[in-house]
Structures are given as structure tokens and as C-alpha cells.
Design a protein around this motif. Structure first.
Motif, PDB file in Angstrom:
ATOM      1  N   ASP B  71       0.849  -1.182   0.000  1.00 52.14           N
ATOM      2  CA  ASP B  71       0.000   0.000   0.000  1.00 52.14           C
ATOM      3  C   ASP B  71       0.893   1.243   0.000  1.00 52.14           C
ATOM      4  O   ASP B  71       2.081   1.159   0.334  1.00 52.14           O
ATOM      5  CB  ASP B  71      -0.873  -0.051   1.258  1.00 52.14           C
ATOM      6  CG  ASP B  71      -1.666   1.221   1.448  1.00 52.14           C
ATOM      7  OD1 ASP B  71      -2.367   1.616   0.512  1.00 52.14           O
ATOM      8  OD2 ASP B  71      -1.569   1.826   2.536  1.00 52.14           O
ATOM      9  N   SER B 190      -2.295   0.492  -4.342  1.00 51.00           N
ATOM     10  CA  SER B 190      -2.854   1.578  -3.543  1.00 51.00           C
ATOM     11  C   SER B 190      -4.268   1.938  -3.969  1.00 51.00           C
ATOM     12  O   SER B 190      -4.635   1.788  -5.138  1.00 51.00           O
ATOM     13  CB  SER B 190      -1.942   2.803  -3.709  1.00 51.00           C
ATOM     14  OG  SER B 190      -2.559   3.956  -3.190  1.00 51.00           O
ATOM     15  N   GLY B 191      -5.047   2.419  -3.006  1.00 47.23           N
ATOM     16  CA  GLY B 191      -6.341   2.987  -3.353  1.00 47.23           C
ATOM     17  C   GLY B 191      -6.194   4.317  -4.078  1.00 47.23           C
ATOM     18  O   GLY B 191      -7.128   4.805  -4.709  1.00 47.23           O
ATOM     19  N   ASP B 241      -9.290  -0.663  -3.824  1.00 54.93           N
ATOM     20  CA  ASP B 241      -9.271  -0.592  -2.365  1.00 54.93           C
ATOM     21  C   ASP B 241     -10.089  -1.758  -1.814  1.00 54.93           C
ATOM     22  O   ASP B 241     -10.947  -2.308  -2.488  1.00 54.93           O
ATOM     23  CB  ASP B 241      -9.862   0.753  -1.912  1.00 54.93           C
ATOM     24  CG  ASP B 241      -9.459   1.106  -0.480  1.00 54.93           C
ATOM     25  OD1 ASP B 241      -8.405   0.628  -0.020  1.00 54.93           O
ATOM     26  OD2 ASP B 241     -10.202   1.858   0.172  1.00 54.93           O
ATOM     27  N   LYS B 245      -8.487  -4.727  -3.983  1.00 62.05           N
ATOM     28  CA  LYS B 245      -7.028  -4.895  -4.067  1.00 62.05           C
ATOM     29  C   LYS B 245      -6.613  -6.279  -4.581  1.00 62.05           C
ATOM     30  O   LYS B 245      -5.779  -6.357  -5.487  1.00 62.05           O
ATOM     31  CB  LYS B 245      -6.368  -4.564  -2.722  1.00 62.05           C
ATOM     32  CG  LYS B 245      -6.364  -3.047  -2.445  1.00 62.05           C
ATOM     33  CD  LYS B 245      -5.263  -2.630  -1.468  1.00 62.05           C
ATOM     34  CE  LYS B 245      -5.220  -1.111  -1.350  1.00 62.05           C
ATOM     35  NZ  LYS B 245      -4.094  -0.615  -0.562  1.00 62.05           N
ATOM     36  N   GLY B 266      -8.346  -0.844   4.584  1.00 59.36           N
ATOM     37  CA  GLY B 266      -8.355  -0.914   3.122  1.00 59.36           C
ATOM     38  C   GLY B 266      -7.394  -1.966   2.589  1.00 59.36           C
ATOM     39  O   GLY B 266      -7.498  -2.380   1.441  1.00 59.36           O
TER      40      GLY B 266
END
Lengths: 334, 334
Positions: B71, B190-191, B241, B245, B266
Motif C-alpha cells: 500500500d 494503492s487505493g 481498495d 485490491k 483498506g
């Protein structure tokens, strides 16, 4: 250094004719493309590689930006009498049919079981999607991978009576290896299923799973019996074809390629995205002109129709590879 | 060899205690993790790397399968007082506001211009999407890249008064480099926006553009003035997210990672996808416990809430890194 995919500032003509041909690292080690006949196509490829790898030259591209994208069906292996993944889907329908009495009498499944391509073609996208739903979804990603590995090991091509993986075009395998030897990263960018290609792309083409870009269906995360898995759903996620190819390239790779290989109108936008930008670029179209060794087709073919992209080749200075005259051999087994 | 991400057959306990510590290539060259205090966390990391790199050992993983996913916000750099990309969006709104008189009096834009995080938070996903629409879309991918490059070079963090890129966590930079030195491939998952991260991820973390997986908006291929480009559309394509993911990892990378780093709920499903499988795995959570050097927050934080994933850490034997006690320094400038 911040990555600059626009290659701005490198405005040099395509295939600069004065590029010294001894700058590519491979040239000194014998012919890296033995299955290519000497001629315009082979020379253009070698000159392009020499130009982008010549340190200090006007066409130099740093290794990290040497991205090449290649279509698969019709570009790296055949797509006749039907795209191989369709043969896979039809074989899956045969395997699954005994457990699905409700398919009996349904025209689509009847056509699938009989390999009636004409009826399947008439069923259009909706029909194909229905076949994908029953043949590509309803299992985990790892189960699907095993199904593909099993099929690719055992299925044989209807004309050549060989595993499909033996039908990879030898000149293109050499071309990908030649580019990697010159610090290119080779990506497959195909309308075919990303999870259909990944299990064998490395073994056949030397292309790693993370370098395969393709169409996909949706997946859903779940935990079952203490194990995390992704379930494949009967729902389209992304169609990596036509104008979807530049979108897929940008999303997966994040850099604009400097070379693109295709063979059909499905590759038109990928070739445009790659070459209609500043800097030295190579656009290449494999033209199927050899019905003896492989197949001959272009403008009117149901699979791999090459019409608009063939017209666009001249204006864009894309290299049109004539399979019959440019390739010394098509398959490794010849 | 056909790729097998299931790693079936490698059923060994996590962090096998008897693994010789001299098998990792880095160990012989001095401390590869100088910003980590000696302790359980550092030892667990080093033992994991030693185990998966020990040729012939029970935990050995071939280099190609040494995939680690991390992340970004809260794991590789801070996410307080707000996620940095939100600061970017707010700055963009300020730049664009003079040309948009219609924003005047609209509560959302008023809050954006005043940096009123509370009101923005209350506007929820719909409000955030509206800000993304005006700040992240309507230009080409290359134009957006230049906007990001410019912002990242000039914007400063409200508390530390430094460019955001100087706030990358030094211990995590060392960890990623240590893993790459042991033939891991390091991916960011990553979101955050994939195109927001790519322009600087290589310079800051050593992560290449094609190794960044993130959220995205839709793009559209077009040709303008003889140049091919992708236009960014005000429409969500994929939210990378939570349960997205593992989906993003599978789609972009095509292999199941053997290590995952996160810091919030997340990241829960990414950690599950990585570790709830056979074979040696490393799940790692960065726990923000240091309000002096950085921030202290977990279960109730609006940005980077860590609640379910913290509970899940024990049962899954994930390593919970205590920023305060495990990290000798947080930032390079200390």
C-alpha cells in the motif's frame, strides 16, 4: 529522474537511413533473426533497434522506456480457422454439456458442440459472451489456470494436428527475444483473455505473466475454508481490443510504447497510439499472405480482418511484413 | 516451466525459526535495514527473506515468484492530516476556481477552497468524486502527468513544510530496496490514483510505472492534430481498495504475492489474499504509534482507519510494526 513518456524533444524521422548498423548489441553475435529473409522488413527492424540503442545517437531511448507491445492472435500465432481461445471455449462446452441437459436443443450450444462456426458467428457478441460465461466463469482463478494448462497441453490444432503452442510464429519469437536482448520489455496486448494467455505466455514467448495485457471478466474476492480466492464471474470487465488497446496499455504499463506489432483492424488504435507521437517508433503489421505454410487472408476475414489498418499502414509508415516473402520459415517444426 | 501461483506443495510454517540467516544475499554486506531497530519486526523480515531465498530450503521461492505488494498512503508515506492526493485535488480546485464562477456558493467547492476537511468528509464518496471529476479529468494523460509532476515538485506538507516526497518512510524505502536486492519485484498497490503515483514512484521508492497498481478513471482514445492521445474522463474505472485490491493484483500482476504491506482496513483483503494460501508468506501492518515524529492513530481515524485488520493480524500472524519502537528514524531528514 521523472519518467517522460512523451519522448518530447526526440523528433527524428522513422528508420533514419544513416543509422550505423553496428550499434545494436546483438548484431555482433551473428544473425539474431535467422527465420527472417534478408530484405526491407528485416533491415527496417534491425535499423530501428540500432537507432534506439545507440547511446548518444539522435534516436536513443533509455532501456526503461523501450516498451514493445504485440498482439497475440494472428501476430504471434495463427487465428484460423478460428481464434484458439474459441476452440478452447468449444472444448469446454463439450466437457460441460453432459451436466447441462438444459443446453439440448438450444441453437447456440448445438452450434458450439458441432463446431458450427458460421452459426456461432451469426450469434454475434451476445452469443460469444454466453459461451464465455459457461466456459470461463464459475471457478476460482487458480482452477481456471489449471483448466487452461490442461487444455493447452492436450488440445491439437484441427489443420496442423499439433499443440497450439507449437504454432507460435518462429520469426516473431526471434523478434521478441532480439528486442529483449536489446533491453526492451516485451508485452503482449491482446483482445484474448488475460488469464487464458498467462499460463503459457512465458514458456512460449518469454513474456512474463505481469507483461500480459488482455480482456478480462470480473472476479470476486472470497474466503473459503480458510483460503483466500478469487471467483471468476460471468460478467465482462474489460475488452482489450480496438480503442481499448491504448487504454489497456496506459492502464497496465503506464508508458507509451515505442514499438507495436499487430495484424488486424483490432490493432489499429494500438499502432496509432504507439507511432503517432514524437520520437522514433516502429509500427509493424503481420500480413497473412501464405496459404501454403499458414493462411492467406486480410480485408474480408471474420477472424483477424485487416482492412483499415492496412490502408493506414502507408500513411503512417508502418512496416507491412509479407509472411510469404519475409519469413524463411513460419513454424519451428518446419 | 508453467507458472504456478498456488505454490502448492510448499507448506512450511511462517518465519521458520531455524532458517540460517546467512542465506539472504544482502546479509553479508552490512545491515540492509539501518533505520529499523533490532527487535522482533526486523528479525522477522530478515528471516522471511532468508527463508524464501535459500536455494534448496523448504521455503525457497524462485525469483520470478517473489512478488511483494505494498500500500502507499500510510504505509510508504503519511496520510495525515489528509491523504496527499486530496491535498492535490484541493490545490487543483484553487487553481481552477477563477475560471469557474459557477462554483461560488456551492458548499462542496467552498469547503475545498477553505480546506474544510470535516465538510468534505461529510460530503462522502459522491462529494469526493465530484472533486476528482474537476481536478483529475478533462485533460490528456500526458497533460495530467505534467500537472502531477509540477505539484509534487512545489507543494509542501502543512505540518512538515517539506515536499511530500521527502516524507517517504525511510525504513520502508530500505525494506523495498532490500527486497529488490534479493530479487523481489516490488509493486505498489494503492487505493490512490494510478496516474497520480506513477510520475514519482520510481524516483522516491524505486518502483517502476508498470509496477504501480491503483485506482483509475476511464480514458478515451482520440487523435488530435495528428497525435494520438488518451483523454481522461470524469468517470470512475476501478477502485483499487478493500476487496478491490486482490482483484487489482490478480489483474495487473497475475501472480499471488508472497508478501504484503499495509496499514489500514483498506489493506485487509490484500493481506488475506497474500497470506491465506499455502507457502511461506509475510503480512506486515505499519501501526502509526508515533505522534511526535509522525502521527498516532488507528481504529477511529477518518483517513487510514485500522480496526478489522488490526484484529485480524494476530490470527493471521501478520507482523504489526510499531512505528515508535521499531523505527530508528521515520524520515530521511531526521
Amino acid at each position: 529522474m521523472v519518467h517522460d513518456p512523451s519522448n518530447s524533444g526526440r523528433r527524428v524521422p522513422l528508420w533514419a537511413p544513416d543509422t550505423p548498423s553496428n550499434s545494436g548489441r546483438q548484431q555482433a553475435q551473428g544473425d539474431p533473426l535467422p527465420s527472417w529473409n534478408d530484405g526491407v522488413s528485416k533491415r527496417a527492424i534491425v535499423e530501428f533497434v540500432a537507432a534506439v540503442t545507440q547511446q548518444g545517437g539522435p534516436g536513443f531511448v533509455p532501456p526503461a522506456e523501450r516498451i514493445v507491445v504485440s498482439d497475440n492472435d494472428g501476430t504471434l500465432w495463427p487465428e484460423q480457422p478460428m481464434v484458439f481461445q474459441m476452440a478452447f471455449a468449444l472444448d469446454r462446452v463439450k466437457v460441460l454439456a453432459p451436466a447441462h441437459p438444459e443446453w439440448r436443443g438450444v441453437q447456440l450450444f448445438k452450434a458450439a458442440l458441432e463446431g458450427d462456426i458460421k452459426t456461432l458467428a451469426e450469434a454475434g457478441e451476445g452469443g460469444l459472451l454466453e459461451l464465455v460465461k459457461v466456459s470461463h466463469a464459475g471457478m476460482t482463478t487458480e482452477e481456471f489456470q489449471m483448466i487452461v494448462v490442461d487444455w493447452i497441453a492436450n488440445a491439437r490444432h484441427s489443420r496442423f494436428n499439433r499443440p497450439h503452442t507449437e504454432l507460435a510464429f518462429q520469426p516473431m519469437i526471434e523478434l521478441l527475444a532480439y528486442l529483449r536482448a536489446n533491453d526492451f520489455q516485451t508485452f503482449i496486448v491482446s483482445g484474448g483473455g488475460i488469464e487464458f494467455m498467462r499460463p503459457w505466455a512465458e514458456r512460449i514467448y518469454g513474456v512474463l505473466p505481469e507483461q500480459v495485457v488482455g480482456s478480462s471478466i470480473k472476479t470476486k474476492f472470497q474466503i473459503r475454508d480458510g483460503r483466500a480466492e478469487l471467483l471468476r464471474l460471468p460478467e465482462v470487465n474489460f475488452i482489450n481490443d480496438k480503442a481499448g488497446k491504448p487504454v489497456g496499455i496506459n492502464e497496465f504499463i503506464g508508458r507509451r510504447p515505442i514499438a507495436a506489432f499487430g495484424n488486424s483492424d483490432g490493432d489499429l488504435e494500438m499502432l496509432q497510439w504507439t507511432t503517432m507521437a514524437s520520437g522514433l517508433r516502429l509500427g509493424l503489421i503481420v500480413h497473412h499472405t501464405d496459404e501454403k505454410r499458414e493462411y492467406a487472408y486480410d480485408r474480408n476475414s471474420f477472424f483477424g480482418g485487416l482492412d483499415k489498418a492496412l490502408d493506414a499502414a502507408t500513411a503512417n509508415k508502418w512496416l507491412v511484413v509479407d509472411m510469404k516473402s519475409d519469413w524463411k520459415r513460419v513454424f519451428a517444426f518446419e
